[in-house]
Design an enzyme around this catalytic site. Structure first.
Site, mmCIF file in Angstrom:
data_model
loop_
_atom_site.group_PDB
_atom_site.id
_atom_site.type_symbol
_atom_site.label_atom_id
_atom_site.label_comp_id
_atom_site.label_asym_id
_atom_site.label_seq_id
_atom_site.Cartn_x
_atom_site.Cartn_y
_atom_site.Cartn_z
ATOM 1 N N GLY A 34 0.866 -1.404 0.098
ATOM 2 C CA GLY A 34 -0.034 0.060 -0.112
ATOM 3 C C GLY A 34 0.706 1.345 -0.128
ATOM 4 N N GLU A 35 1.963 1.130 -0.013
ATOM 5 C CA GLU A 35 3.069 2.441 0.293
ATOM 6 C C GLU A 35 3.107 2.828 -1.115
ATOM 7 O OE1 GLU A 35 6.675 1.599 2.099
ATOM 8 O OE2 GLU A 35 5.773 1.378 4.142
ATOM 9 N N ARG A 94 -8.344 22.698 9.420
ATOM 10 C CA ARG A 94 -9.480 23.460 10.391
ATOM 11 C C ARG A 94 -9.384 23.008 11.645
ATOM 12 N NH1 ARG A 94 -14.697 21.839 7.322
ATOM 13 N NH2 ARG A 94 -13.319 20.050 6.658
ATOM 14 N N GLN A 95 -8.297 22.234 12.165
ATOM 15 C CA GLN A 95 -8.019 21.666 13.360
ATOM 16 C C GLN A 95 -6.794 22.892 13.940
ATOM 17 O OE1 GLN A 95 -9.571 19.906 15.615
ATOM 18 N NE2 GLN A 95 -8.234 19.814 17.290
ATOM 19 N N HIS A 127 -8.822 28.485 5.912
ATOM 20 C CA HIS A 127 -9.797 28.564 6.876
ATOM 21 C C HIS A 127 -9.625 29.808 7.678
ATOM 22 C CE1 HIS A 127 -13.808 28.118 8.651
ATOM 23 N NE2 HIS A 127 -13.240 27.967 9.827
ATOM 24 N N ASP A 164 -22.046 32.141 7.588
ATOM 25 C CA ASP A 164 -21.566 32.646 8.952
ATOM 26 C C ASP A 164 -20.674 34.043 8.869
ATOM 27 O OD1 ASP A 164 -18.626 31.780 8.528
ATOM 28 O OD2 ASP A 164 -19.240 29.922 9.186
ATOM 29 N N LYS A 188 -24.368 31.038 12.768
ATOM 30 C CA LYS A 188 -24.284 29.840 12.747
ATOM 31 C C LYS A 188 -23.469 29.160 14.078
ATOM 32 C CE LYS A 188 -20.987 27.168 10.483
ATOM 33 N NZ LYS A 188 -20.364 26.622 9.375
HETATM 34 C C1 R5P Z 1 -16.850 26.964 8.758
HETATM 35 O O1 R5P Z 1 -16.625 28.023 9.286
HETATM 36 C C2 R5P Z 1 -16.542 26.762 7.302
HETATM 37 O O2 R5P Z 1 -16.667 28.424 6.746
HETATM 38 C C3 R5P Z 1 -17.749 26.308 6.425
HETATM 39 O O3 R5P Z 1 -18.837 26.872 6.720
HETATM 40 C C4 R5P Z 1 -17.773 24.913 6.862
HETATM 41 O O4 R5P Z 1 -16.476 24.188 7.020
HETATM 42 C C5 R5P Z 1 -18.531 23.874 6.099
HETATM 43 O O5 R5P Z 1 -18.698 22.738 6.718
HETATM 44 P P1 R5P Z 1 -19.961 21.796 6.064
HETATM 45 O O6 R5P Z 1 -20.001 21.770 4.807
HETATM 46 O O7 R5P Z 1 -19.548 20.139 6.736
HETATM 47 O O8 R5P Z 1 -20.887 22.436 6.913
#
Ligand code: R5P
Length: 290
Positions: A34-35, A94-95, A127, A164, A188
């Site tokens: 798998g590598e 995002r984390q 993000h 948001d 949101k």
């Molecule tokens: C979050 O703040 C981002 O701007 C997106 O709204 C979010 O990551 C979208 O994720 P999902 O499509 O899973 O709702």
């Protein structure tokens, strides 16, 4: 020389054409365990002294991450004088903090790994801008959101909505590129990975076309909920736009079921909805740095 990760082949080709650079030939081998081994096919020749390489690799999957690290190493091994790594989409970004004790700052872990094999990094619409500080080399960002205005048809009294507050600047960018329209955003609250609660603002959308703008559509939960609310409030056509069309699982189906007129994304992630290329925005950033 432009070097393409497997997930960014169209974008890399568009960039090569835009910059007048050659597109490297890539060798990929997957072993029985798998590598993977991914390198640049130099056809037995040595790399030219002073050759600079631009690696374009969206790290959408684990394999894509490993490929990017291997390609960086292959370029260094071949004697490339300078490597620029373009992350059209940076996975795991995002984390960007440990939300509970014991959690990793995943964006930082990935950034450190990428930074170890390159001279500089360019990330398209992360993000959070602050993730640039996780790289141990120079890291700049590119905003490709204005490209999302290109596929939009003529709109009736449009409102550009961010799902948001954090995406309001993106909605303004797309409105500015389109040329006219109001901008508003929704409140949101995310209850879990796929459960969100959206509260609309007061803009009257009855009979008006709406363009939703976000950096990313992942599960589609955010956009689908927003589209449903806009439908209930009598909006005209609703277009969903995003820079990064992750569209995981049945996200696209969710958007269609919610009543979306069309979905437009860029090619930072190459999907059927990638109606517009981020290449001109990235090329512009690369020219500014040379
Ligand atoms: C979050 O703040 C981002 O701007 C997106 O709204 C979010 O990551 C979208 O994720 P999902 O499509 O899973 O709702």
């Amino acid at each position: 020389m432009i070097v393409s990760g497997r997930s960014s082949q169209s974008l890399a080709a568009a960039l090569a054409a835009d910059l007048g650079e050659s597109l490297a030939d890539i060798q990929r081998v997957r072993f029985p365990d798998g590598e993977i081994r991914v390198g640049v096919d130099l056809d037995g020749s040595r790399i030219d002294a002073g050759e600079r390489a631009i690696l374009v690799a969206a790290t959408t999957t684990h394999d894509a991450f490993v490929e990017a690290l291997e390609l960086q190493d292959a370029l260094g091994e071949a004697g490339v004088a300078e490597i620029t790594t373009v992350l059209p989409y940076m996975g795991y970004a995002r984390q960007d903090r440990a939300f509970e004790p014991g959690q990793p700052v995943t964006a930082r872990a990935m950034a450190r790994a990428i930074a170890s094999g390159t001279d500089r990094v360019i990330v398209v619409n992360p993000h959070e801008e602050a993730i640039t500080e996780f790289f141990d080399v120079s890291c700049t960002t590119v905003d490709a959101a204005s490209r999302l205005a290109i596929p939009l048809p003529d709109l009736a009294d449009p409102v550009f909505f961010a799902p948001d507050a954090g995406a309001t600047a993106l909605a303004e960018t797309v409105r500015d590129a389109y040329g006219t329209g109001a901008v508003d955003y929704f409140e949101k609250i995310r209850q879990s990975g796929e459960e969100i609660e959206i509260s609309p603002h007061d803009t009257d959308v009855r009979g008006r076309d709406v363009v939703l703008v976000d950096d990313i559509v992942a599960t589609g939960a955010t956009m689908a909920e927003t589209i449903s609310i806009l439908g209930e409030r009598g909006a005209g056509r609703v277009f969903a736009t995003c820079v990064h069309p992750v569209l995981a699982g049945n996200a696209y189906t969710q958007l269609v079921r919610a009543g979306v007129e069309a979905v437009y994304g860029t090619d930072t992630i190459e999907r059927p909805v990638s109606a517009v290329s981020a290449a001109p925005a990235i090329a512009c950033a690369l020219r500014e740095r040379t």
